[in-house]
Design an enzyme around this catalytic site. Structure first.
Site, PDB file in Angstrom:
ATOM      1  N   GLU A   1      -6.404   7.316  -1.628  1.00 33.89           N
ATOM      2  CA  GLU A   1      -6.595   6.181  -0.720  1.00 33.89           C
ATOM      3  C   GLU A   1      -7.435   5.065  -1.347  1.00 33.89           C
ATOM      4  O   GLU A   1      -7.076   3.899  -1.276  1.00 33.89           O
ATOM      5  CB  GLU A   1      -7.184   6.644   0.613  1.00 33.89           C
ATOM      6  CG  GLU A   1      -6.258   7.547   1.427  1.00 33.89           C
ATOM      7  CD  GLU A   1      -4.883   6.950   1.684  1.00 33.89           C
ATOM      8  OE1 GLU A   1      -4.685   5.734   1.480  1.00 33.89           O
ATOM      9  OE2 GLU A   1      -3.976   7.710   2.081  1.00 33.89           O
TER      10      GLU A   1
ATOM     11  N   HIS B   1       1.616   4.027  -3.132  1.00 33.82           N
ATOM     12  CA  HIS B   1       1.331   5.456  -3.025  1.00 33.82           C
ATOM     13  C   HIS B   1       2.374   6.302  -3.769  1.00 33.82           C
ATOM     14  O   HIS B   1       2.096   7.451  -4.112  1.00 33.82           O
ATOM     15  CB  HIS B   1       1.349   5.902  -1.551  1.00 33.82           C
ATOM     16  CG  HIS B   1       0.000   5.914  -0.893  1.00 33.82           C
ATOM     17  ND1 HIS B   1      -1.120   6.442  -1.482  1.00 33.82           N
ATOM     18  CD2 HIS B   1      -0.400   5.491   0.345  1.00 33.82           C
ATOM     19  CE1 HIS B   1      -2.151   6.339  -0.644  1.00 33.82           C
ATOM     20  NE2 HIS B   1      -1.743   5.757   0.473  1.00 33.82           N
TER      21      HIS B   1
ATOM     22  N   HIS C   1       0.831  -1.206   0.000  1.00 33.55           N
ATOM     23  CA  HIS C   1       0.000   0.000   0.000  1.00 33.55           C
ATOM     24  C   HIS C   1       0.871   1.264   0.000  1.00 33.55           C
ATOM     25  O   HIS C   1       0.711   2.131  -0.856  1.00 33.55           O
ATOM     26  CB  HIS C   1      -0.924  -0.018   1.217  1.00 33.55           C
ATOM     27  CG  HIS C   1      -1.811   1.172   1.330  1.00 33.55           C
ATOM     28  ND1 HIS C   1      -3.108   1.177   0.861  1.00 33.55           N
ATOM     29  CD2 HIS C   1      -1.604   2.416   1.847  1.00 33.55           C
ATOM     30  CE1 HIS C   1      -3.647   2.363   1.092  1.00 33.55           C
ATOM     31  NE2 HIS C   1      -2.765   3.133   1.691  1.00 33.55           N
ATOM     32  N   GLU C   2       1.789   1.349   0.940  1.00 32.98           N
ATOM     33  CA  GLU C   2       2.608   2.564   1.036  1.00 32.98           C
ATOM     34  C   GLU C   2       3.508   2.693  -0.180  1.00 32.98           C
ATOM     35  O   GLU C   2       3.715   3.789  -0.709  1.00 32.98           O
ATOM     36  CB  GLU C   2       3.449   2.576   2.320  1.00 32.98           C
ATOM     37  CG  GLU C   2       2.651   2.407   3.619  1.00 32.98           C
ATOM     38  CD  GLU C   2       1.440   3.311   3.751  1.00 32.98           C
ATOM     39  OE1 GLU C   2       1.452   4.418   3.190  1.00 32.98           O
ATOM     40  OE2 GLU C   2       0.459   2.897   4.407  1.00 32.98           O
TER      41      GLU C   2
HETATM   42  N1  TRP Z   1      -1.845   8.059   4.229  1.00 34.38           N
HETATM   43  C1  TRP Z   1      -1.650   7.011   5.179  1.00 34.38           C
HETATM   44  C2  TRP Z   1      -1.958   5.703   4.479  1.00 34.38           C
HETATM   45  O1  TRP Z   1      -3.022   5.479   4.018  1.00 34.38           O
HETATM   46  C3  TRP Z   1      -2.486   7.064   6.390  1.00 34.38           C
HETATM   47  C4  TRP Z   1      -2.484   8.271   7.251  1.00 34.38           C
HETATM   48  C5  TRP Z   1      -3.219   9.371   7.141  1.00 34.38           C
HETATM   49  C6  TRP Z   1      -1.828   8.437   8.473  1.00 34.38           C
HETATM   50  N2  TRP Z   1      -3.081  10.194   8.208  1.00 34.38           N
HETATM   51  C7  TRP Z   1      -2.245   9.643   9.045  1.00 34.38           C
HETATM   52  C8  TRP Z   1      -0.930   7.651   9.153  1.00 34.38           C
HETATM   53  C9  TRP Z   1      -1.822  10.051  10.289  1.00 34.38           C
HETATM   54  C10 TRP Z   1      -0.502   8.068  10.394  1.00 34.38           C
HETATM   55  C11 TRP Z   1      -0.943   9.241  10.961  1.00 34.38           C
HETATM   56  O2  TRP Z   1      -1.158   4.869   4.341  1.00 34.38           O
HETATM   57 ZN    ZN Z   2      -2.965   5.120   2.035  1.00 38.07          ZN
END
Ligand code: TRP
Ligand code: ZN
Length: 856
Positions: free
Chosen positions: A327, A308, A304-305
């Protein structure tokens, strides 16, 4: 919190930024008392802005101390700017200028874990969504994309590792044992993707050769002593990189890809450019301390990461209303990856269970919102199942990636790219982004023997949701098939349901068929069709679509459980028809070639899912009925289960899909057998497995311990304390121990949870601990909903404590209370009272405020 913070932000108020920032040069000076941040910005007026003409620059900042500010090198006195309500305003700035801003903060006191904070003595950052403003004053919005350099200065002994986004370009030593490094990120990025790490960390290194032949260094940084637990994560990185090249043609773009695992983290992980930061939960794994499910989740979060980097970073979001653009799309990508690399049907079942147990519930309650919401008070509250999971049910991509590379896009851009690439007009599909609520398909059929035609009439209705009383019909792809009475497939088709009422006719159907509807769960909808038990038994044993075979079993069980619930409520005798257990046995004996799927087939629907099927949730009746059915199956299939269990009991641990499947089925057999009131079984199966696995196989250890923790006998205590003493040095394993106890079915669970709040291993500042103990308790189907209301009160009191420390985590804990309308009158009052009492709290964060007010 001042009132003005509680006001919503609206999508329709979106305006392009007045100013743009081309470059930002950051310098962090980290000392034990303060972190001092110098920021050098190159700013220009945005030619596309119509409001920039009044020459006012407004930057965001929060929980930081401004020490100095200079424009074009000239210090500004307090008369030249204003700070109020989280904004720094400078009137009359020129068209092009530089700003030098110095701020400072105390990361060691930052318990919100947003911005710059400390975890186990190491510095790290979390900037999504709006954490960068807790580091420096900035245009903290995703459509302002800048080039970053980051210099970090710190004590070398305590912080030998200094990391930021991009490539390391310089480093050096200073007096007093301090050292410095400088990183440069060649890609423009929004501030939410900024990251910094400084600490005493070890790393595991590997490399990846991309499809165009470039060498990428891969590093996973962990706290000292954990290096031997990063191997699985490293394999996952390489697997994900290769997969994205093969399936989406997407290649990695920097020379180094770093991941840092930290113990204190609000969510799962974060995709910062070139420097992902992960919750240790999604990195660290060894067979003795992590379960099969942990192994699988690690792979999917890593994927997932990593994914991104394209869906989110290279193409980012214009504003936070577009969150699902990155997302939903990235979840879609990681779900496809997991389906390709594990078991397609089991993966689909897991995704559908997730969707139903969180998104469908969200969608039918006060917090229902579209995939693209119209307003929010606190954006952190919109990292929801709807944004992530419902948004994932859309697909499509090349044009989108190339057209918007390096830009901040919208969901509209995404759909337009698909429209252009496919040549199909998608206006009706856009409704999926704008309408909240779960559509319901009401299906009626008619078979005409004389003409051999079969007719399906399908009505679609989408229930009203907050702010959206009336819905337009959507385009619902409905994959389906027809089976004859012997279980043979006689038709299979994709139907397009596009109107409120639709009719489909099938010719040459020789006898009355049984429809297999919404195969593969082809759309995130609910389907209502009057299946008889005989129909469901047939589909369960014969459907050619494996997903729907599972689904038929679930429906069969739900129908039966609903009848048991009715009997329970009317104090009648509970009974189960032999056909049901016979079908279970048949499936058990004939599906052995896919043990993993078989385990899913024989798992009863969760109490949560059953609640969703009731007008008024009766938690005690649901629990009693489901337990009764579990025991009944266990009694009837005891010999089958015991035989399979014995044959598979002591295999050595290997992580591959074949072995995962075997373990899963073996542990399902164990869980059925352990429902029987049979001391011999408890000892010979449960306790024996627990003792054998304790030091070498966490999957089996936890499976046994979960069973034991639900049985009232002396072994329970012995096993739980034995487990703790064996594993107390491993925080992630201790989390499992907390969660298991908070999920127990036994009486006294609440008072036990209260005691555990004072346990030496519990730390309310650590999100993993809160999720494990408080989160699990909030999901405990019976004890959270205890008639006395004590469960509700306990949760509310804990939320108040959390609110002062970490608003994001506090808000996450509110969810179970928001569902109050689903329960009986007495419980409704009790739950409401707790929500109202939360509102009476003086220092309520906007995170908690928004969820509470929306649900009242
Ligand atoms: N973008 C991150 C993901 O989906 C998730 C995320 C959003 C996040 N806000 C956050 C992680 C705040 C930690 C803290 O993988
Ligand atoms: Zn994400």
């Amino acid at each position: 919190m001042k009132d003005q913070h509680m006001h919503p932000v609206y999508l329709h108020d979106y305006q392009v930024p007045d100013y743009l920032i081309d470059t930002i040069d950051l310098e962090f000076d980290l000392t034990e008392e303060y972190a001092t941040v110098k920021s050098h910005l190159v700013v220009k007026r945005n030619p596309e802005s119509t409001t920039a003409k009044n020459n006012t620059l407004t930057l965001q900042g929060e929980a930081i101390e401004l020490q100095s500010i200079a424009l074009n090198g000239k210090p500004l006195s307090a008369a030249h700017y204003q700070i109020a309500g989280g904004l720094l305003t400078i009137p009359s700035v020129p068209e092009n200028f530089t700003l030098d801003i110095q701020t400072r903060m105390k990361p060691q006191e930052n318990t919100a874990l947003s911005g710059l904070y400390k975890s186990s003595g190491n510095y790290c950052t979390q900037c999504e969504a709006q954490g960068f403003r807790r580091i420096t004053y900035f245009l903290d919005r995703p459509d302002v994309m800048a080039r970053y350099t980051t210099k970090i200065i710190a004590d070398e002994k305590h912080y030998p590792v200094l990391l930021s986004n991009g490539n390391l370009i310089q480093s050096g030593k200073l007096a007093n044992g301090r050292h410095w490094v400088k990183w440069e990120d060649p890609f423009k990025k929004p501030s939410y993707l900024f990251a910094l790490v400084a600490g005493n960390l070890e790393f595991l290194e590997d490399e990846f050769i991309t499809m165009s032949g470039r060498r990428v260094v891969l590093r996973i940084y962990v706290e000292t002593g954990n290096q031997d637990k990063a191997g699985h994560a490293m394999q996952a990185v390489k697997k994900a990189m290769r997969w994205d090249e093969e399936k989406f043609g997407r290649e990695y773009d920097l020379d180094i890809y770093m991941i840092v695992a930290v113990s204190d983290f609000n969510m799962g992980a974060m995709e910062n450019k070139g420097l992902n930061i992960f919750n240790t939960k999604y990195i660290l794994a060894k067979p003795e301390s992590a379960t099969d499910l942990d192994y699988i989740h690690i792979e999917s979060v890593i994927a997932h990461e990593y994914f991104h980097n394209w869906s989110g970073n290279r193409v980012t979001c214009r504003d936070w209303f577009q969150l699902s653009l990155k997302e939903g799309l990235t979840i879609f990508r990681d779900q496809s990856f997991t389906a390709d690399t594990t078991s397609r049907t089991v993966a689909r079942i897991a995704d559908v269970n997730d969707l139903r147990n969180s998104q469908f519930i969200e969608d039918s309650g006060p917090l229902a919102h579209p995939v693209r919401p119209d307003s929010y008070i606190e954006i952190n509250n919109f990292y929801t199942s709807t944004i992530y999971n419902k948004g994932a049910f859309r697909r499509g991509m090349d044009l989108y990636f190339t057209r918007h590379d390096g830009h901040a896009a919208t969901i509209e851009d995404f759909v337009a790219a698909h429209e252009e690439a496919s040549g199909i007009e998608l206006s009706q599909l856009r409704l999926w982004y704008n309408q909240a609520g779960t559509p319901l398909l009401e299906v009626h059929d008619h078979y005409d023997a004389s003409s051999q035609t079969y007719k399906l009439k399908i009505k679609q209705v989408c229930p009203p949701t907050p702010g959206q009383p009336n819905k337009k019909p959507m385009h619902i792809p409905l994959l389906m098939g027809l089976l004859d009475q012997s279980g043979k497939e006689v038709a299979s088709q994709l139907l397009h349901v596009t109107h409120s009422e639709n009719e489909f006719v099938f010719d040459h159907i020789k006898s009355k068929p049984i429809p297999s509807l919404l195969r593969q769960f082809s759309a995130p909808v609910k389907v209502k069709y009057q299946y008889s038990d005989v129909d469901l038994a047939l589909l369960f044993q014969h459907d050619t679509d494996l997903f729907n075979r599972w689904e038929a079993g679930q429906k069969y069980a739900v129908n039966l459980i609903l009848r048991l619930i009715d009997a329970y409520q009317h104090k009648k005798q509970l009974s189960i028809p032999d056909e049901f257990t016979a079908a279970f046995q048949h499936v058990f004996r004939t599906m052995q070639q896919d043990k993993w799927l078989l385990a899913e087939m024989l798992t009863l629907p969760s109490e949560k899912y059953i609640s969703e099927q009731m007008a008024v949730v009766d938690v005690d009746a649901i629990h009693a009925a489901r337990e009764f059915l579990l025991k009944h199956i266990a009694l009837r299939l005891k010999d089958d289960f015991a035989k399979f269990y014995r044959e598979n009991a002591d295999a050595t641990y290997l992580f591959n899909m074949e072995e995962v499947g075997k373990r899963c089925l073996k542990n399902l057999c164990l869980s059925y057998l352990m429902t029987l009131d049979d001391k011999h079984i408890h000892e010979e199966f449960g306790m024996r497995q627990f003792k054998n696995a304790l030091s070498n196989n966490m999957t089996d250890t936890i499976a046994a311990l979960r069973c034991l923790s639900n049985v009232e006998n002396s072994q329970r205590e012995q096993a739980l304390s034995g487990f703790y003493h064996h594993w107390k040095h491993d925080a992630l394993v201790v989390d499992k121990w907390f969660a298991l106890q908070a999920s127990s079915k036994l009486p006294g669970t609440l008072s036990h949870v209260k005691k555990l709040m004072h346990h030496e291993a519990f730390d309310i500042k650590n999100p993993n601990k809160v999720y494990a103990l408080i989160g699990a308790f909030g999901n405990n189907p019976v004890h959270f909903h205890a008639k006395s209301g004590e469960g509700y009160q306990f949760l509310a009191e804990t939320i108040v404590q959390l609110n002062a420390l970490n608003p994001q985590i506090a808000a996450r804990m509110v969810t179970p209370l928001t569902q109050w309308k689903r329960y009986d009158k007495d419980r409704q009052v009790l739950m409401r009272n707790q929500l109202e009492s939360l509102l009476g709290n003086k220092n309520l964060s906007k995170d908690v405020f928004e969820l509470v007010t929306k649900s009242l």
